[in-house]
Design a protein around this motif. Structure first.
Motif, PDB file in Angstrom:
ATOM      1  N   ARG A 130       0.813  -1.228   0.000  1.00 23.86           N
ATOM      2  CA  ARG A 130       0.000   0.000   0.000  1.00 23.86           C
ATOM      3  C   ARG A 130       0.837   1.264   0.000  1.00 23.86           C
ATOM      4  O   ARG A 130       0.332   2.340  -0.322  1.00 23.86           O
ATOM      5  N   LEU A 131       2.097   1.166   0.375  1.00 21.10           N
ATOM      6  CA  LEU A 131       2.882   2.387   0.589  1.00 21.10           C
ATOM      7  C   LEU A 131       3.213   3.112  -0.699  1.00 21.10           C
ATOM      8  O   LEU A 131       3.226   4.344  -0.729  1.00 21.10           O
ATOM      9  N   SER A 132       3.525   2.373  -1.745  1.00 20.81           N
ATOM     10  CA  SER A 132       3.978   3.007  -2.990  1.00 20.81           C
ATOM     11  C   SER A 132       3.049   2.616  -4.130  1.00 20.81           C
ATOM     12  O   SER A 132       2.897   1.428  -4.438  1.00 20.81           O
ATOM     13  N   ARG A 185       1.104  15.684   2.267  1.00 22.29           N
ATOM     14  CA  ARG A 185       1.929  14.863   3.152  1.00 22.29           C
ATOM     15  C   ARG A 185       1.097  14.440   4.344  1.00 22.29           C
ATOM     16  O   ARG A 185       0.408  15.273   4.956  1.00 22.29           O
ATOM     17  N   GLN A 214       2.053   7.967  -4.868  1.00 26.13           N
ATOM     18  CA  GLN A 214       2.223   7.923  -3.413  1.00 26.13           C
ATOM     19  C   GLN A 214       3.481   7.134  -3.085  1.00 26.13           C
ATOM     20  O   GLN A 214       3.677   6.027  -3.590  1.00 26.13           O
ATOM     21  N   PRO A 235       6.478   6.398   0.362  1.00 24.78           N
ATOM     22  CA  PRO A 235       6.849   6.651   1.755  1.00 24.78           C
ATOM     23  C   PRO A 235       8.178   7.402   1.822  1.00 24.78           C
ATOM     24  O   PRO A 235       9.064   7.210   0.977  1.00 24.78           O
ATOM     25  N   SER A 279       6.590   9.360   6.676  1.00 23.57           N
ATOM     26  CA  SER A 279       5.424  10.020   6.100  1.00 23.57           C
ATOM     27  C   SER A 279       5.073   9.379   4.766  1.00 23.57           C
ATOM     28  O   SER A 279       5.866   8.636   4.183  1.00 23.57           O
ATOM     29  N   LEU A 280       3.882   9.691   4.295  1.00 21.80           N
ATOM     30  CA  LEU A 280       3.480   9.355   2.937  1.00 21.80           C
ATOM     31  C   LEU A 280       3.372  10.645   2.147  1.00 21.80           C
ATOM     32  O   LEU A 280       2.698  11.594   2.572  1.00 21.80           O
ATOM     33  N   PHE A 298      -1.937   6.256   8.120  1.00 25.42           N
ATOM     34  CA  PHE A 298      -2.218   5.384   6.985  1.00 25.42           C
ATOM     35  C   PHE A 298      -2.244   3.924   7.431  1.00 25.42           C
ATOM     36  O   PHE A 298      -3.124   3.164   7.070  1.00 25.42           O
ATOM     37  N   THR A 299      -1.254   3.540   8.239  1.00 27.39           N
ATOM     38  CA  THR A 299      -1.164   2.149   8.686  1.00 27.39           C
ATOM     39  C   THR A 299      -2.383   1.747   9.496  1.00 27.39           C
ATOM     40  O   THR A 299      -2.929   0.654   9.345  1.00 27.39           O
ATOM     41  N   ASN A 326       2.171  12.369  -1.337  1.00 27.87           N
ATOM     42  CA  ASN A 326       1.247  12.167  -2.448  1.00 27.87           C
ATOM     43  C   ASN A 326       1.366  13.326  -3.424  1.00 27.87           C
ATOM     44  O   ASN A 326       1.207  14.490  -3.037  1.00 27.87           O
ATOM     45  N   LEU A 334       2.629   8.475   8.304  1.00 26.72           N
ATOM     46  CA  LEU A 334       2.514   7.077   7.934  1.00 26.72           C
ATOM     47  C   LEU A 334       1.706   6.285   8.954  1.00 26.72           C
ATOM     48  O   LEU A 334       0.986   5.353   8.618  1.00 26.72           O
TER      49      LEU A 334
END
Length: 714
Positions: free
Chosen positions: A316-318, A705, A683, A685, A689-690, A711-712, A692, A708
């Motif tokens: 999901r991160l990238s 921004r 998107q 990490p 942070s993530l 999001f998790t 976008n 993270l």
């Protein structure tokens, strides 16, 4: 217990000789025999009753182990390493129970890029500690397993696993199994390991179901939907001596699995059944998308699946969603190659070599950072190559395996790998830890090959790669027939030399150390020797007027090309028929970014001829290839993350997310997405942070921004 004692091995190993396999590549003297067998599989069991409280089991083995706790498969390891920094993994155990620890130990015995094998060292190190730190003893019993046989494949990378269920003690890993007739492990004779906690996470492993199963003559064809790295698993019911044939491949040919892979691996194995119910127990991994299972009519097969393995990657991160010019699909195939080939190191491929190559890692590691935000594997990779200085200060091209290979281009790219860590982590202490080895490497080049004007001449102890395969060198006309290096100086090794010198100087500046200014003389000599004002480009050598792409791409990337030559360089890159391989193309496009030519950079990332990522898509890629097309190299791997450079190019040069430790946020946002680009949503990490980046038609790119952790939790 000291960190280098307590190893156990089988009594049969008492007569085996331990040898040192590490040496310079051009040392062709034969290695002394060890007397050790190849392809040794040993099953070991220990049963221990624990009191109340929390316990921990520290575990490692040479070459490798797979672990079951109370009959449940728990994982494998350790990550390949040199004995001076050999890792253990820790497994927590809950007290108040009897625990069965079962290990499938393996000594491959081949000298290759995978493990430090072929050295006569085979053993287990285990330390069980109780709540107060007390050492608890384990009585280890073992049995040599003869169920596995097969010839080497690839570059002696692994051995085929013809598996005989009649020779396998089914259920040996379960509590209550009767091992009273098994032997006992004994102390090993060596004591020169220094054990450390493993710096990286254990591999992720999980079941992957085929997306399609269809009948074929004599059996079944399985399609897993994309390239994966792992093992094929199934069960079968039949009669003793019946044969099930297993074929794996990266592609189909005339509707059947091409099990003789382009990369010169032949993935065909025989499974000999026992009477009744059988389970296949593969050990070593392969890369494949398709599988064929062929069996007699009266055999029943079931539970067909793969056990996929790779370094942990949160999918999901990238993400990149962008249909324009298949940009999102390019990102996806690069991501899958990085996923598959980030195993217990950044391996160049999961088939022919399975080795961690320095030059490949420069690109793979940067892609991996944008995909995961995790620098642990990069740190291990850097330390592996730092440790290779034990063999030569100019470093090995592949580490930490037992096969010795030296490539001058890759040694000179090592500072770029370290600089990537600095850019993404801002860790000055680690930069300082790496700098002495970098300086020693550069000093060794000076002492052996630098001529008075500052250029390198005839770097003849190391392979001068330029590009691989050599048919993608764009006619580079300096004689470099391996290992022979022609007289005089040539361009590529000196452009990389300048890049390494300037990287060292940047590091010294960050650390507040006195300047060396070795690059100024090299720059002046490079311009004087290679620049051709009439063409406004650099030539291949001091005696040549041929201006290949390779003679200019590293020079452009590292800032050597005068501004008056920028237009000529852009035209050169866009000229039909002027080509390079996938690794140097990353640096070529970085050069365009340095010049601010982002429209051309985008056009070349999304080019539609046979020398771009979209050609891989046209040829059915689910992971980026070793070359731009399947037929462009005689042994093309169809999963090779040195071609994943599109990821950092898209993220940094186009979306404009540039790591910058001097910035308060750790990065800068300088987007250069084409105006006509529509539906771009990226998107990635970065430092907890993530980030976008989105761009809609007619609008400027926007950055968002978020933490993270949020999001998790979602």
């Amino acid at each position: 217990m000291s960190p280098h004692t307590g190893w156990l091995t089988v009594p049969e190993w008492a007569a085996v000789r331990q040898i040192e396999v590490r040496r310079r590549e051009q040392d062709f003297s034969p290695l002394p025999p060890t007397g050790a067998p190849d392809n040794l599989h040993v099953l070991a069991r220990g049963v221990v009753t624990l009191g109340e409280g929390d316990y921990r089991l520290r575990l490692t083995a040479d070459d490798h182990y797979q672990l079951w706790l109370n009959g449940v498969y728990t994982g494998q390891g350790p990550a390949p390493a040199y004995p001076e920094r050999y890792p253990w993994l820790t497994y927590p155990l809950t007290g108040g129970q009897t625990v069965t620890v079962a290990l499938h130990l393996y000594y491959q015995g081949l000298v290759n890029r995978v493990w430090n094998s072929g050295d006569g060292r085979f053993g287990l190190w285990a330390e069980l500690t109780g709540p107060a730190g007390e050492i608890c003893s384990i009585d280890w019993r073992y049995q040599i397993c003869t169920a596995y046989s097969g010839a080497p494949l690839g570059y002696d990378t692994q051995l085929l696993e013809d598996f005989d269920s009649r020779r396998y003690p089914e259920g040996w890993e379960q509590p209550g199994y009767d091992d009273s007739a098994w032997g006992r492990l004994v102390p090993a004779l060596w004591a020169d390991y220094h054990l450390i906690p493993q710096e990286t996470e254990p591999l992720w492993e999980g079941e992957t179901e085929p997306t399609e199963v269809r009948p074929i003559p004599g059996g079944l064809l399985l399609d897993f939907g994309r390239e994966i790295a792992g093992t094929l698993h199934l069960s079968a019911r039949g009669h003793a001596g019946q044969i099930v044939t297993l074929r794996l491949g990266e592609e189909l040919e005339n509707g059947r699995v091409r099990y003789e892979l382009r990369c010169n691996c032949r993935y065909e194995e025989r499974w000999t059944l026992d009477e009744g119910d059988n389970t296949l127990h593969p050990y070593d991994y392969k890369a494949f998308r398709y599988a064929e299972v062929l069996y007699p009519e009266d055999v029943e097969v079931g539970h067909l699946h793969a056990r996929e393995r790779h370094y942990p990657m949160d999918e999901r991160l990238s993400t990149l969603r962008c249909p324009t010019d298949e940009l999102g699909d390019i990102f996806t195939i690069c991501k899958n190659a990085v996923r598959c080939c980030t195993q217990e190191g950044f391996v160049d491929c999961c088939t022919r070599e399975k080795g961690q190559y320095l030059g490949d890692a420069v690109i793979t590691a940067r892609s991996h950072l944008w995909l995961t935000g995790d620098a642990a594997m990069l740190r291990k990779c850097i330390r592996d190559f730092l440790a290779s200085a034990r063999v030569s200060p100019t470093l090995m091209a592949v580490a930490p395996g037992s096969l010795m290979q030296e490539i001058g281009d890759y040694s000179l790219l090592f500072p770029q790998l370290v600089w990537t860590d600095w850019e993404f982590t801002g860790d000055r202490a680690f930069l300082g830890e790496c700098l002495p080895a970098i300086s020693a490497m550069l000093d060794a080049f000076v002492a052996k090959w630098q001529r008075p004007d500052g250029l390198l001449e005839r770097v003849d102890e190391l392979w001068n790669l330029v590009d691989w395969p050599d048919n993608l060198r764009d006619g580079y006309d300096f004689p470099l027939t391996r290992p022979i290096v022609g007289p005089g100086v040539h361009n590529v090794i000196n452009a990389l030399w300048y890049g390494a010198l300037t990287a060292e100087e940047r590091m010294r500046s960050v650390l507040g150390l006195p300047e060396k200014n070795r690059s100024d003389r090299a720059r002046e000599a490079f311009l004087h020797t290679f620049y051709r004002p009439g063409q406004r480009l650099f030539a291949d050598s001091e005696t040549s007027d041929h201006c290949s792409l390779h003679a200019n791409l590293y020079a452009a990337c590292f800032g050597l090309l005068p501004e008056e030559g920028w237009e000529a360089y852009e035209r050169l890159l866009c000229t039909p028929g002027r080509v390079c391989g996938v690794l140097p193309m990353y640096f070529a496009l970085r050069g365009l970014g340095r010049m601010g030519k982002y429209e051309t950079l985008y056009r070349l990332v999304t080019r539609t001829d046979e020398y771009g990522w979209r050609n891989m898509l046209r040829e059915g890629a689910t992971a980026c290839f070793e070359a731009w097309g399947k037929e462009q190299k005689w042994n093309t791997s169809l999963c090779h993350p040195w071609a994943s450079g599109a990821i950092p190019l898209i993220v940094e040069e186009l979306a404009g997310l540039r790591p910058d430790p001097d910035n308060a946020e750790g990065f800068r946002f300088e987007p250069h997405l084409p105006e006509g680009l529509d539906g771009f949503t990226l998107q990635v990490p970065f430092r907890g942070s993530l980030l976008n980046v989105t761009k809609r038609a007619g609008e400027l790119p926007a950055l968002e921004r978020m933490e993270l952790v949020c999001f998790t939790q979602n």
